[in-house]
Design a protein around this motif. Structure first.
Motif, short mmCIF file in Angstrom:
data_model
loop_
_atom_site.label_atom_id
_atom_site.label_comp_id
_atom_site.label_asym_id
_atom_site.label_seq_id
_atom_site.Cartn_x
_atom_site.Cartn_y
_atom_site.Cartn_z
N ARG A 141 0.86 -1.45 0.31
CA ARG A 141 -0.21 0.09 0.13
C ARG A 141 0.91 1.17 -0.07
O ARG A 141 2.22 1.16 0.70
CB ARG A 141 -0.91 0.24 1.13
CG ARG A 141 -0.48 0.17 2.48
CD ARG A 141 -1.36 0.48 3.49
NE ARG A 141 -0.77 0.16 4.89
CZ ARG A 141 -1.38 -0.20 6.00
NH1 ARG A 141 -2.44 -1.02 6.05
NH2 ARG A 141 -0.65 -0.32 6.90
N ALA A 142 0.31 2.20 -0.44
CA ALA A 142 1.04 3.56 -0.79
C ALA A 142 0.59 4.26 0.62
O ALA A 142 -0.43 4.15 1.25
CB ALA A 142 0.65 4.30 -1.94
N THR A 143 1.51 4.91 1.40
CA THR A 143 1.36 5.61 2.54
C THR A 143 2.05 6.82 2.56
O THR A 143 3.22 7.01 1.82
CB THR A 143 1.77 4.44 3.76
OG1 THR A 143 1.45 5.35 4.94
CG2 THR A 143 3.20 4.22 3.62
N ASP A 171 4.55 9.82 5.00
CA ASP A 171 5.69 9.64 6.21
C ASP A 171 4.87 10.25 7.27
O ASP A 171 4.21 11.03 7.48
CB ASP A 171 6.54 10.52 5.61
CG ASP A 171 7.81 10.48 6.91
OD1 ASP A 171 7.46 9.73 7.57
OD2 ASP A 171 8.81 10.91 6.40
N PRO A 172 4.79 9.22 8.29
CA PRO A 172 4.16 9.37 9.32
C PRO A 172 4.62 10.65 10.41
O PRO A 172 3.83 11.39 11.03
CB PRO A 172 4.37 8.17 10.44
CG PRO A 172 5.09 7.39 9.73
CD PRO A 172 5.29 7.89 8.39
N LYS A 173 5.86 11.17 10.02
CA LYS A 173 6.46 12.19 10.75
C LYS A 173 6.63 13.42 9.82
O LYS A 173 7.03 14.61 10.42
CB LYS A 173 7.67 11.80 11.25
CG LYS A 173 7.91 10.65 12.38
CD LYS A 173 9.24 10.53 12.75
CE LYS A 173 9.07 9.40 13.94
NZ LYS A 173 10.53 9.06 14.49
N GLY A 174 5.90 13.46 8.69
CA GLY A 174 5.64 14.34 7.56
C GLY A 174 7.05 14.89 7.30
O GLY A 174 7.23 16.10 6.91
N LYS A 175 8.08 13.94 7.18
CA LYS A 175 9.48 14.45 6.69
C LYS A 175 9.39 14.55 5.10
O LYS A 175 8.26 14.65 4.44
CB LYS A 175 10.42 13.48 7.06
CG LYS A 175 10.39 13.13 8.63
CD LYS A 175 11.47 14.36 9.17
CE LYS A 175 11.39 13.98 10.51
NZ LYS A 175 12.03 14.84 11.37
N LYS A 176 10.37 14.66 4.38
CA LYS A 176 10.60 14.78 3.17
C LYS A 176 10.04 13.73 2.26
O LYS A 176 9.95 13.73 1.08
CB LYS A 176 12.03 15.10 2.64
CG LYS A 176 12.60 16.30 3.11
CD LYS A 176 13.94 16.55 2.76
CE LYS A 176 15.03 15.60 3.06
NZ LYS A 176 16.46 16.07 2.71
N ARG A 177 9.93 12.39 2.84
CA ARG A 177 9.54 11.10 1.97
C ARG A 177 8.35 11.30 1.57
O ARG A 177 7.32 11.11 2.27
CB ARG A 177 9.88 9.85 2.87
CG ARG A 177 11.49 9.90 3.31
CD ARG A 177 11.71 8.96 3.97
NE ARG A 177 13.16 8.62 4.42
CZ ARG A 177 14.04 9.20 5.23
NH1 ARG A 177 13.20 9.90 6.11
NH2 ARG A 177 15.20 9.16 5.46
N GLU A 178 7.98 11.51 0.17
CA GLU A 178 6.60 11.80 -0.26
C GLU A 178 6.03 10.15 -0.79
O GLU A 178 4.95 10.38 -0.88
CB GLU A 178 6.60 12.79 -1.34
CG GLU A 178 7.03 14.14 -1.03
CD GLU A 178 7.08 15.06 -1.93
OE1 GLU A 178 6.62 14.74 -3.03
OE2 GLU A 178 7.89 16.44 -1.87
#
Length: 102
Positions: free
Chosen positions: A69-71, A73-80
């Motif tokens: 599943r696409a998700t 970043d739970p911490k809102g970092k740069k990982r889109e």
């Protein structure tokens, strides 16, 4: 008739893998999606290594045993663009959690 037995690479490239043990840091890994071909079965697998040139496989994931599943970043970092692999079997899901790639 000769049958192909072995591994056939479908796609390879660099991904970031989230560590799954005590420390959840991100590691740069060379990842390949392969077909594991045996005389009676063909299984899609994902393997990862530290470097593209490395002969040592750090991990192998049988893609038939995991959902994807696409998700975010739970911490809102740069990982889109995150993908999470998690066990299809509910009882295994509670034990293992997911494996996250970016």
């Amino acid at each position: 008739r000769d049958e192909f037995v072995g591994l056939k690479v479908l796609k390879g490239g660099w991904l970031e893998k989230k560590g799954g043990t005590k420390f959840h840091n991100w590691k740069h890994r060379w990842v390949q999606v392969q077909l594991k071909c045996e005389p009676t079965t063909i299984l899609p697998i994902l393997t990862y290594r530290e470097k593209e040139s490395s002969s040592t496989v750090l991990g192998t994931i049988d893609l038939m045993e995991f959902d994807l599943r696409a998700t975010g970043d739970p911490k809102g970092k740069k990982r889109e663009h995150l993908l999470e692999l998690f066990p299809v079997d509910e009882s295994e899901r509670r034990k293992e959690g997911g494996r996250i790639f970016w």
